[in-house]
Design a protein around this motif. Sequence first.
Motif, mmCIF file in Angstrom:
data_model
loop_
_atom_site.group_PDB
_atom_site.id
_atom_site.type_symbol
_atom_site.label_atom_id
_atom_site.label_comp_id
_atom_site.label_asym_id
_atom_site.label_seq_id
_atom_site.Cartn_x
_atom_site.Cartn_y
_atom_site.Cartn_z
ATOM 1 N N VAL A 48 28.850 117.916 37.254
ATOM 2 C CA VAL A 48 29.226 117.570 39.040
ATOM 3 C C VAL A 48 29.034 118.523 39.075
ATOM 4 N N GLY A 49 29.069 120.365 38.540
ATOM 5 C CA GLY A 49 28.976 121.440 39.606
ATOM 6 C C GLY A 49 27.679 121.334 39.766
ATOM 7 N N TYR A 50 26.920 121.121 39.832
ATOM 8 C CA TYR A 50 25.440 120.958 39.962
ATOM 9 C C TYR A 50 24.970 119.836 41.318
ATOM 10 N N THR A 51 26.074 119.711 42.228
ATOM 11 C CA THR A 51 26.613 118.183 43.257
ATOM 12 C C THR A 51 24.638 119.388 44.577
ATOM 13 N N PRO A 52 25.382 120.948 44.833
ATOM 14 C CA PRO A 52 24.296 121.301 45.029
ATOM 15 C C PRO A 52 23.457 121.025 45.144
ATOM 16 N N LEU A 53 22.139 121.526 43.974
ATOM 17 C CA LEU A 53 21.123 121.332 43.575
ATOM 18 C C LEU A 53 20.662 119.330 43.411
ATOM 19 N N TYR A 54 21.729 119.066 43.450
ATOM 20 C CA TYR A 54 21.235 117.298 42.940
ATOM 21 C C TYR A 54 20.653 116.950 44.603
ATOM 22 N N ILE A 55 21.711 118.033 45.332
ATOM 23 C CA ILE A 55 21.504 117.944 47.373
ATOM 24 C C ILE A 55 19.835 118.635 47.434
ATOM 25 N N ALA A 56 19.742 119.269 47.191
ATOM 26 C CA ALA A 56 18.418 120.301 47.364
ATOM 27 C C ALA A 56 17.297 119.737 46.843
ATOM 28 N N ARG A 57 16.946 117.977 45.354
ATOM 29 C CA ARG A 57 16.321 117.975 45.165
ATOM 30 C C ARG A 57 16.450 116.438 46.206
ATOM 31 N N GLU A 58 17.501 115.791 46.263
ATOM 32 C CA GLU A 58 17.397 115.028 47.505
ATOM 33 C C GLU A 58 16.457 115.488 48.579
ATOM 34 N N LYS A 59 17.230 116.575 48.629
ATOM 35 C CA LYS A 59 16.186 116.684 50.468
ATOM 36 C C LYS A 59 14.938 117.217 50.675
ATOM 37 N N GLY A 60 14.114 117.443 49.300
ATOM 38 C CA GLY A 60 13.086 118.273 49.369
ATOM 39 C C GLY A 60 13.680 119.957 49.516
ATOM 40 N N ALA A 240 17.103 127.130 48.022
ATOM 41 C CA ALA A 240 17.351 125.536 47.694
ATOM 42 C C ALA A 240 18.780 125.365 47.534
ATOM 43 N N VAL A 241 19.153 126.013 46.424
ATOM 44 C CA VAL A 241 20.315 125.815 46.011
ATOM 45 C C VAL A 241 21.136 125.926 47.282
ATOM 46 N N LEU A 242 21.368 127.074 47.429
ATOM 47 C CA LEU A 242 22.075 127.419 48.544
ATOM 48 C C LEU A 242 22.121 126.680 49.664
ATOM 49 N N LYS A 243 21.076 126.253 50.479
ATOM 50 C CA LYS A 243 20.550 124.986 50.616
ATOM 51 C C LYS A 243 21.928 123.585 51.057
ATOM 52 N N GLY A 244 21.500 123.259 49.882
ATOM 53 C CA GLY A 244 22.312 122.154 49.192
ATOM 54 C C GLY A 244 23.653 122.789 49.508
ATOM 55 N N LEU A 245 24.294 123.948 49.103
ATOM 56 C CA LEU A 245 25.841 123.846 49.043
ATOM 57 C C LEU A 245 26.435 124.091 50.121
ATOM 58 N N ALA A 246 25.514 124.150 51.433
ATOM 59 C CA ALA A 246 25.559 124.545 52.890
ATOM 60 C C ALA A 246 26.383 122.912 53.770
ATOM 61 N N ASP A 247 24.911 122.038 53.065
ATOM 62 C CA ASP A 247 25.054 120.616 53.188
ATOM 63 C C ASP A 247 26.236 119.627 52.962
ATOM 64 N N LEU A 248 26.592 120.278 51.428
ATOM 65 C CA LEU A 248 27.895 119.307 50.999
ATOM 66 C C LEU A 248 29.088 120.329 51.088
ATOM 67 N N TYR A 256 29.676 113.610 47.907
ATOM 68 C CA TYR A 256 30.564 113.441 46.791
ATOM 69 C C TYR A 256 29.498 111.730 46.467
ATOM 70 N N ALA A 257 28.985 111.335 47.784
ATOM 71 C CA ALA A 257 27.621 110.353 46.990
ATOM 72 C C ALA A 257 26.818 110.057 46.489
ATOM 73 N N LEU A 258 26.358 111.568 46.686
ATOM 74 C CA LEU A 258 24.682 111.975 45.840
ATOM 75 C C LEU A 258 25.640 111.792 44.737
ATOM 76 N N THR A 259 26.337 112.833 44.143
ATOM 77 C CA THR A 259 26.147 112.979 42.631
ATOM 78 C C THR A 259 26.842 111.325 42.118
ATOM 79 N N ALA A 260 27.822 110.523 42.489
ATOM 80 C CA ALA A 260 28.161 109.584 42.382
ATOM 81 C C ALA A 260 27.495 108.366 41.218
#
Length: 338
Positions: A48-60, A240-248, A256-260
């Motif tokens: 779950v700690g990689y949630t910002p990375l997951y978001i970054a990947r999902e959003k390109g 990209a990871v920092l942008k993912g964290l900002a989106d989170l 949460y839904a994306l990582t789930a």
Amino acid sequence: MDLADFALHRWTRRSVLTLGGLALAGCTGGGDGATRPAGTSFGIVDWVGYTPLYIAREKGYLPEAFNVRNFPSPGQGTLAFAGGKLEGGAEVTAGAVDVRAKGKDLRVVMVVDRSVGGDGILARHSIRDLADLKGRKVALELGSVSHFFFLQAIAGAGLSGRDITIINTPPDAAGAAYRSGQVEAAVTYAPYLGSANRAQADGRILFDSARLPDAISDIYVFDARFVQAHPEVVQGFVDAVLKGLADLQADPQAGYALTARLLNITPAEVEDYLRGLQLADLALNIDMLTNPNSKSYLPNALQSLARFLKDQGQIPAVPDLTNVVDPRFVLAARATQR
């Protein structure tokens, strides 16, 4: 993946120190990591700690041709990284020291998270405080990050490992042994920590990582030669990871839904696990990577881990960690935000 399976993924990730038998010796770093033209391969496991990375990947947000590869165990990812099959990956701090000690030249470019309550020491009510653990039996996994956390905790009470009888037990079994009354104390982490605490009325969480937040951290690392040859890719990854964290932070429920979905657990479970972590934002990254006066200064933590691993026989010698931490990418990210 149910909760037990998710916990097993975390156990394998956190037990990377048991990889001493893997064939990493002789890996001098890089392989073809600095020159492979087909893109950038980056290894992770489910966490779950990689949630910002997951978001970054999902959003390109990631750099072009940046391939995040998911491994079923950290051992496989570590071997791939050490052998030059990956340009980078995610590690626990102790795992990075272990890989460096076996000859891999790497750079820590970013902190992912640190444990702030997800790890803890369970103890019966008859054990009044940490000092009262002297002479007691404690179930924990020898040589693991949990072991290092425990030794740091009891040092504050004037104790060392010689004062405790350690029962070498994997994290799930440690929680079960405490829950069933086989031991008076145990060291483990979520979900075992909470479930054992709830199941054993005669006891409580005596000490958790919220009181020692610098003991357990996850980090993003890259091959040193790749960093030298392609700093723009590394910078793009960090941004990209920092942008993912900002989106989170802006929309937690969507994150949460994306990582789930990726981990096959519920959004509520993702939120619950994240409560025991502090995701490292830009300010925390800069503090941990650049501030020698900070209690969280990562180079100091890596040196302490290296000495611990050597004392435990996990590595043959303390490696040269002088240039392992490379803060220029988080510093550049701060400059662009001004």
